[in-house]
Write a protein that holds these residues in place. Structure first.
Motif, PDB file in Angstrom:
ATOM      1  N   UNK A  59      50.743 -22.572 -18.198  1.00 54.01           N
ATOM      2  CA  UNK A  59      51.543 -23.480 -17.394  1.00 54.01           C
ATOM      3  C   UNK A  59      51.305 -24.911 -17.848  1.00 54.01           C
ATOM      4  N   UNK A  60      52.330 -25.722 -17.790  1.00 50.94           N
ATOM      5  CA  UNK A  60      52.176 -27.134 -18.109  1.00 50.94           C
ATOM      6  C   UNK A  60      51.978 -27.378 -19.587  1.00 50.94           C
ATOM      7  N   UNK A  61      51.545 -28.605 -19.892  1.00 44.79           N
ATOM      8  CA  UNK A  61      51.347 -29.032 -21.266  1.00 44.79           C
ATOM      9  C   UNK A  61      49.897 -28.801 -21.679  1.00 44.79           C
ATOM     10  N   UNK A  62      49.708 -28.575 -22.977  1.00 39.75           N
ATOM     11  CA  UNK A  62      48.350 -28.465 -23.499  1.00 39.75           C
ATOM     12  C   UNK A  62      47.698 -29.842 -23.508  1.00 39.75           C
ATOM     13  N   UNK A  63      46.384 -29.909 -23.294  1.00 40.39           N
ATOM     14  CA  UNK A  63      45.719 -31.217 -23.304  1.00 40.39           C
ATOM     15  C   UNK A  63      45.737 -31.824 -24.699  1.00 40.39           C
ATOM     16  N   UNK A  64      45.823 -33.150 -24.743  1.00 39.95           N
ATOM     17  CA  UNK A  64      45.794 -33.861 -26.014  1.00 39.95           C
ATOM     18  C   UNK A  64      44.429 -34.526 -26.168  1.00 39.95           C
ATOM     19  N   UNK A  65      43.817 -34.316 -27.336  1.00 41.66           N
ATOM     20  CA  UNK A  65      42.516 -34.903 -27.614  1.00 41.66           C
ATOM     21  C   UNK A  65      42.645 -35.903 -28.756  1.00 41.66           C
ATOM     22  N   UNK A  66      41.791 -36.937 -28.711  1.00 43.87           N
ATOM     23  CA  UNK A  66      41.769 -37.846 -29.851  1.00 43.87           C
ATOM     24  C   UNK A  66      40.985 -37.189 -30.980  1.00 43.87           C
ATOM     25  N   UNK A  67      41.002 -37.832 -32.113  1.00 45.48           N
ATOM     26  CA  UNK A  67      40.387 -37.233 -33.303  1.00 45.48           C
ATOM     27  C   UNK A  67      38.926 -37.641 -33.478  1.00 45.48           C
ATOM     28  N   UNK A  68      38.335 -38.229 -32.476  1.00 45.17           N
ATOM     29  CA  UNK A  68      36.953 -38.694 -32.567  1.00 45.17           C
ATOM     30  C   UNK A  68      36.007 -37.497 -32.540  1.00 45.17           C
ATOM     31  N   UNK A  69      35.285 -37.281 -33.626  1.00 42.26           N
ATOM     32  CA  UNK A  69      34.363 -36.143 -33.713  1.00 42.26           C
ATOM     33  C   UNK A  69      33.130 -36.330 -32.832  1.00 42.26           C
ATOM     34  N   UNK A  70      32.888 -37.548 -32.358  1.00 46.30           N
ATOM     35  CA  UNK A  70      31.691 -37.803 -31.560  1.00 46.30           C
ATOM     36  C   UNK A  70      31.931 -37.572 -30.067  1.00 46.30           C
ATOM     37  N   UNK A  71      33.097 -37.077 -29.696  1.00 44.45           N
ATOM     38  CA  UNK A  71      33.411 -36.824 -28.297  1.00 44.45           C
ATOM     39  C   UNK A  71      33.020 -35.389 -27.941  1.00 44.45           C
ATOM     40  N   UNK A  72      32.276 -35.236 -26.844  1.00 46.22           N
ATOM     41  CA  UNK A  72      31.944 -33.919 -26.333  1.00 46.22           C
ATOM     42  C   UNK A  72      33.025 -33.493 -25.340  1.00 46.22           C
ATOM     43  N   UNK A  94      43.611 -19.315 -29.015  1.00 44.13           N
ATOM     44  CA  UNK A  94      45.038 -19.100 -29.255  1.00 44.13           C
ATOM     45  C   UNK A  94      45.792 -20.408 -29.459  1.00 44.13           C
ATOM     46  N   UNK A  95      45.395 -21.444 -28.732  1.00 46.00           N
ATOM     47  CA  UNK A  95      46.146 -22.699 -28.775  1.00 46.00           C
ATOM     48  C   UNK A  95      45.441 -23.774 -29.608  1.00 46.00           C
ATOM     49  N   UNK A  96      44.463 -23.356 -30.421  1.00 36.44           N
ATOM     50  CA  UNK A  96      43.775 -24.271 -31.339  1.00 36.44           C
ATOM     51  C   UNK A  96      43.142 -25.457 -30.612  1.00 36.44           C
ATOM     52  N   UNK A  97      42.510 -25.169 -29.489  1.00 35.09           N
ATOM     53  CA  UNK A  97      41.771 -26.180 -28.748  1.00 35.09           C
ATOM     54  C   UNK A  97      40.289 -26.041 -29.066  1.00 35.09           C
ATOM     55  N   UNK A  98      39.489 -27.040 -28.774  1.00 38.74           N
ATOM     56  CA  UNK A  98      38.037 -26.888 -28.965  1.00 38.74           C
ATOM     57  C   UNK A  98      37.547 -25.645 -28.242  1.00 38.74           C
ATOM     58  N   UNK A  99      36.745 -24.821 -28.896  1.00 43.77           N
ATOM     59  CA  UNK A  99      36.354 -23.536 -28.300  1.00 43.77           C
ATOM     60  C   UNK A  99      35.523 -23.716 -27.034  1.00 43.77           C
ATOM     61  N   UNK A 100      35.640 -22.726 -26.142  1.00 44.50           N
ATOM     62  CA  UNK A 100      34.938 -22.793 -24.863  1.00 44.50           C
ATOM     63  C   UNK A 100      33.566 -22.135 -24.929  1.00 44.50           C
ATOM     64  N   UNK A 101      33.499 -20.952 -25.519  1.00 44.29           N
ATOM     65  CA  UNK A 101      32.221 -20.229 -25.571  1.00 44.29           C
ATOM     66  C   UNK A 101      31.521 -20.480 -26.899  1.00 44.29           C
ATOM     67  N   UNK A 102      31.396 -21.735 -27.226  1.00 45.98           N
ATOM     68  CA  UNK A 102      30.654 -22.165 -28.410  1.00 45.98           C
ATOM     69  C   UNK A 102      29.668 -23.226 -27.961  1.00 45.98           C
ATOM     70  N   UNK A 148      30.302 -40.229 -25.314  1.00 43.45           N
ATOM     71  CA  UNK A 148      31.651 -39.952 -24.812  1.00 43.45           C
ATOM     72  C   UNK A 148      31.754 -38.475 -24.439  1.00 43.45           C
ATOM     73  N   UNK A 149      32.097 -38.225 -23.196  1.00 41.42           N
ATOM     74  CA  UNK A 149      32.264 -36.854 -22.696  1.00 41.42           C
ATOM     75  C   UNK A 149      33.633 -36.751 -22.027  1.00 41.42           C
ATOM     76  N   UNK A 150      34.400 -35.759 -22.435  1.00 44.43           N
ATOM     77  CA  UNK A 150      35.701 -35.511 -21.819  1.00 44.43           C
ATOM     78  C   UNK A 150      35.631 -34.203 -21.029  1.00 44.43           C
TER      79      UNK A 150
END
Length: 944
Positions: A59-72, A94-102, A148-150
């Motif tokens: 449902x809804x839109x996928x979250x958008x993340x910046x390209x900063x590698x230092x963001x958790x 499936x949606x190429x987001x940062x993995x959850x169980x990593x 930085x934590x998102x």
């Protein structure tokens, strides 16, 4: 500034000697959430099994993340569940987001987490049920200003039926603070696996949330109310947090080993306990207080999101009817009814119960699920696609506002289409106010079980029925149930918007003034079709055929059309209108009506406010219009002689309309098709609305046989977008040359009537600026030329631009012809001789005659609603005065003054024809009025 109680309670934790130096630390590293092979194998196998059983819908839109590698980045779930953990992990893959169980390993900030998931309600939580991982991250953010934590809140719904307070089904499926049993999780997966929904909400910066909370910039739960679509990119770092040692650095404690993991195996837990200690812990009482506050805010935010998707439970119809009948407001109405009619209170209560049973919805989630599957199939059979525009603005409001959807009404399909789109996109479907003419066998109960509550088409003078309906509306609104009603009161037969009916709107305002719960916001919604099922019926009704009543046979007739292709259908959600803004504008105080009465009258200020809301809703619906390929074809070909153009000219005229709409958009919400002119022509041929006639000198594009009347419907959908351009073009084209000042004067005189007919949003006090912009647009396209000395002229008569100007000038002609014919009738019959209804009826007959004899027999020309709108505008502007008792219209010489402007926009031949048609002697008028009266009586008798 940091509150004193936090300054006193936040302290430094003991510093560990084995801490990795910040200067030597490497970048953030993600690792599998456990090192042991058994954990990796568990994750892989459980993921594969869940992937087979569960097919979640995003449902809804996928979250958008910046390209900063230092963001958790961490995903926030409300309740701990093994299946939820694995499901989120699968969705992120499936949606190429940062993995959850990593695992998340940031040595520079002493962070080592087994997974990127935060459970707000977690079985290992300590410190009065605080989330361990959230506590550690808060401490880390307080310790390191550069960290930085998102946080990405995530909603997971195993099924979308509104929750009931006492339900065995809920007991079987609900998660709680203890680890859900294996049987409960298997039940969820097996029963709800194909009815599972996942929504990722916009990422939030943890430091921003903390700062807002500490500075008192948000009021508790409302910290998320300002969430906007996409990533919150600002890094607000408090000077206090950056500089004070009192927020100091906390470091690892070897006894803090409660990990947030999705694993279930005891061996996995043992391995986790043997893994290196976490380096950050909650900094005692101060941090606990802050974490508790943040956790509560996150919980409330996710609760609101869940409520916006499910809606309240109103499925117990019998109890709801009882609550209505025995509410203080209805008790009072029953007593009044009994006293007035001389009946017993018991009889009056029985009658009220009958009214409630007649209208109350009978919500059934199984019926909704059935409708959803059926409609998913149906839309693929009927339409090439369902295009939705500006829906995210609705999602942003759903958690904190009472949503009132106010769409235009084109077809019976509207009920189902709008509910389908809302449900598919993850919000609670609204309850729809439907006319009781739809409460027919088979279809009626199904609609009542899904979205409809039925109301009578007319109940004027029935005080008890009105009281029950008002109380039911009040119940829905105070229980935060989304509501939908068609403010026009019925389906438009001409394609234009109908004048708004204020009844349901007034009931909504009445409820809000009785008791304020969530603030009300109106969602104007434009619905546009490219072919319409009822098209033939509409044309017949405009030509005078009696309206067919709804029935099962009529439903089956419509069903025969399912294999036809109806092109695309468009839903566009306009700019929301907040009731609170109108209350401020009209100085209407909140809670100004008694909460236990339905019969409290609305004063003049409130009534004026309701009228203003109604007009603004219509204007905002038109602002959200979608200019489709079919509407462009209709505008072009119906304005051409004999509804035909050579293909090259047709392409150029379509391109001109697109260019005009894009260069100077009607409104920010207006959507314009991106098809090329050639694609638009081919599309119209595919829909069998137009046809191509081959010719050696160039193919001809013309309206297909008997489709002109239907195309006029789609032209009228977006006529408002081009009407001022057409009007200005007509003024220049009919006169050859005209002074700008004269053009402005005529436009300002006639604009209020066009505004009333087409709900144009341009304010009259700023019209001159709007007209200048329109004229400049016509000049830039070469459609008119400027001669100097404030004079505008047509292009060379044998030029392509001249022919395009003539086509563009045509659409406004019908409106101006109606106006002049009405004014001519009034002038010839004289002041004080006709009532409003008689003028409308006579104009309808004259328009019918004119259309058959001199025009193309397009029935919307003589639509009664258009004459009613014109008479209302004349009355509102005080050109006409109406006697309250007799309804007789009186007027003065100004009627002739308005009519005198016709010579600037109508040809002499057309003016002569209109004068002749409007010339009726007394005998003809008497005969016509008598026949019309008899026809209305027969129609009323059939309805009874």
């Amino acid at each position: 500034m940091i509150p004193k109680f936090l300054k006193k309670r936040i302290f430094k934790a003991p510093v560990s000697t084995d801490r990795t130096s910040e200067t030597d630390a490497g970048p953030i590293v993600t690792k599998p959430y456990a090192n042991a092979p058994i954990n990796q194998l568990y994750r892989k196998l459980s993921g594969q099994l869940l992937d087979v059983a569960v097919k979640p819908k995003l449902l809804g839109e996928l979250p958008e993340f910046d390209s900063d590698d230092q963001v958790l980045r961490f995903y926030v779930l409300q309740d701990y569940s093994r299946s939820n953990s694995i499901l989120i992990d699968l969705q992120t893959q499936e949606h190429n987001l940062p993995p959850a169980l990593v695992g998340v390993n940031d040595a520079a900030h002493n962070i080592k987490e087994n997974a990127a998931i935060i459970f707000l309600n977690h079985p290992h939580a300590k410190d009065n049920q605080l989330s361990p991982r959230l506590s550690r991250l808060v401490s880390a953010v307080l310790q390191y200003p550069e960290l930085k934590v998102r946080l990405v809140p995530v909603s997971i719904l195993w099924g979308r039926a509104p929750e009931k307070e006492d339900s065995l089904f809920k007991l079987l499926t609900a998660d709680n603070w203890q680890d859900p049993s294996i049987s409960k999780q298997l039940f969820n997966i097996g029963v709800m696996g194909r009815d599972t929904f996942v929504q990722f909400h916009p990422p939030q910066d943890l430091r921003t949330i903390i700062n807002d909370s500490l500075k008192g910039e948000s009021a508790g739960p409302n910290v998320f109310d300002s969430i906007s679509e996409g990533l919150v990119s600002k890094d607000l770092v408090s000077e206090d947090l950056a500089s004070k040692d009192s927020i100091a650095k906390s470091s690892p404690a070897t006894d803090s080993q409660d990990t947030e993991t999705a694993t279930t195996d005891n061996d996995v837990k043992t391995d986790a306990e043997k893994s290196p200690s976490y380096t950050l812990v909650a900094a005692a009482d101060g941090n606990r207080e802050l974490v508790r506050m943040l956790q509560q805010q996150l919980t409330i935010y996710l609760d609101k999101q869940r409520a916006s998707m499910l809606g309240p439970d109103l499925s117990d119809r019998r109890n709801l009817v009882d609550k209505l009948v025995y509410s203080p407001a209805i008790k009072h109405a029953i007593e009044l009814e009994a006293a007035e009619k001389g009946t017993s209170v018991r009889d009056a209560r029985s009658q009220a119960r009958g009214y409630a049973n007649e209208m109350v919805n009978d919500y059934s989630h199984s019926i909704i699920r059935g409708f959803y599957k059926f409609l998913t199939w149906l839309w693929t059979q009927l339409y090439d696609g369902v295009e939705v525009h500006h829906f995210e603005r609705v999602r942003d409001l759903a958690t904190d506002y009472e949503l009132i959807y106010v769409p235009c009404h084109r077809s019976h399909v509207d009920y189902l289409l709008l509910s389908y789109v809302i449900y598919k996109r993850g919000l609670s479907i609204p309850y729809v106010a439907a006319g009781d003419n739809l409460d027919v066998p088979v279809l009626g109960p199904l609609l009542r079980g899904a979205v409809a509550f039925y109301i009578r088409r007319s109940f004027r003078g029935n005080a008890l029925y009105t009281a029950v309906l008002r109380e039911y509306m009040h119940t829905l609104i105070t229980r935060n149930t989304p509501i939908e009603y068609f403010i026009e009161g019925g389906r438009s037969r001409s394609g234009r918007l109908l004048p708004p009916k204020m009844g349901m709107l007034a009931m909504t305002v009445h409820s809000q003034l009785r008791q304020t719960n969530k603030p009300v916001v109106f969602i104007p919604t434009y619905i546009g079709y490219e072919r319409i099922m009822e098209g033939g019926t509409y044309i017949g009704e405009l030509k005078g055929k009696p309206k067919e009543s709804e029935s099962l046979i009529g439903l089956l007739k419509v069903g025969r059309k399912i294999e036809r292709i109806f092109g695309n259908v468009h839903l566009s959600f306009g700019t929301p209108l907040h009731l609170s803004d109108f209350m401020t504008k009209f100085d209407v105080p909140a809670n100004s009506l008694p909460s236990d009465r339905t019969d409290s009258p609305l004063d003049e200020k409130v009534s004026a406010m309701v009228d203003n809301i109604g007009v603004k809703v219509m204007q905002h619906i038109n602002k959200a219009a979608v200019i489709t390929p079919v509407s462009l074809l209709s505008l072009v070909l119906l304005s051409a002689p004999k509804a035909a153009l050579d293909e090259n000219s047709c392409r150029e005229q379509i391109a001109l309309y697109q260019g005009l709409a894009q260069r100077l958009p009607y409104a920010d919400d207006t959507v314009i098709t991106d098809m090329s002119p050639q694609e638009i022509i081919d599309y119209g041929i595919k829909l069998k609305l137009i046809e191509r006639t081959p010719h050696i000198l160039g193919d001809i594009i013309q309206v297909a046989g008997k489709q002109a009347a239907l195309l006029s419907y789609f032209r009228n959908n977006t006529l408002h977008v081009f009407i001022l351009l057409s009007f200005l073009s007509a003024l220049v084209a009919r006169n050859g040359r005209i002074k700008r000042s004269r053009l402005d004067s005529i436009a300002e005189q006639l604009y209020p009537f066009l505004q009333g007919e087409l709900f144009l949003y341009y304010p009259a006090h700023g019209l001159a600026e709007t007209l200048n912009k329109k004229v400049d647009s016509l000049l830039s396209h070469g459609l008119i030329v400027e001669l100097g000395d404030d004079t505008l002229s047509v292009p060379e008569s044998n030029s392509k631009r001249y022919q395009q100007l003539q086509v563009l000038a045509t659409p406004v002609g019908q409106s101006l012809e109606r106006y002049f014919m009405t004014l001519a009738l009034l002038a010839q019959q004289g002041s004080g001789n006709l009532t409003e209804s008689e003028v409308v009826d006579l104009c309808h007959l004259l328009g019918q005659r004119l259309s058959v004899l001199y025009a193309d027999d397009i029935p919307d020309f003589f639509d009664r609603a258009l004459f009613t709108s014109f008479i209302s505008a004349l009355t509102r502007l005080d050109y006409l005065q109406k006697d309250d008792e007799t309804g007789i219209l009186t007027f003065d010489h100004r009627i002739n003054d308005i009519a005198s402007h016709a010579k600037y926009v109508l040809t002499p031949d057309m003016m002569q024809i209109l004068q002749q048609v409007a010339s009726l002697n007394e005998e003809e008028i008497t005969r016509a009025i008598t026949e019309i009266s008899n026809k209305k009586q027969r129609k009323f008798g059939r309805k009874r």
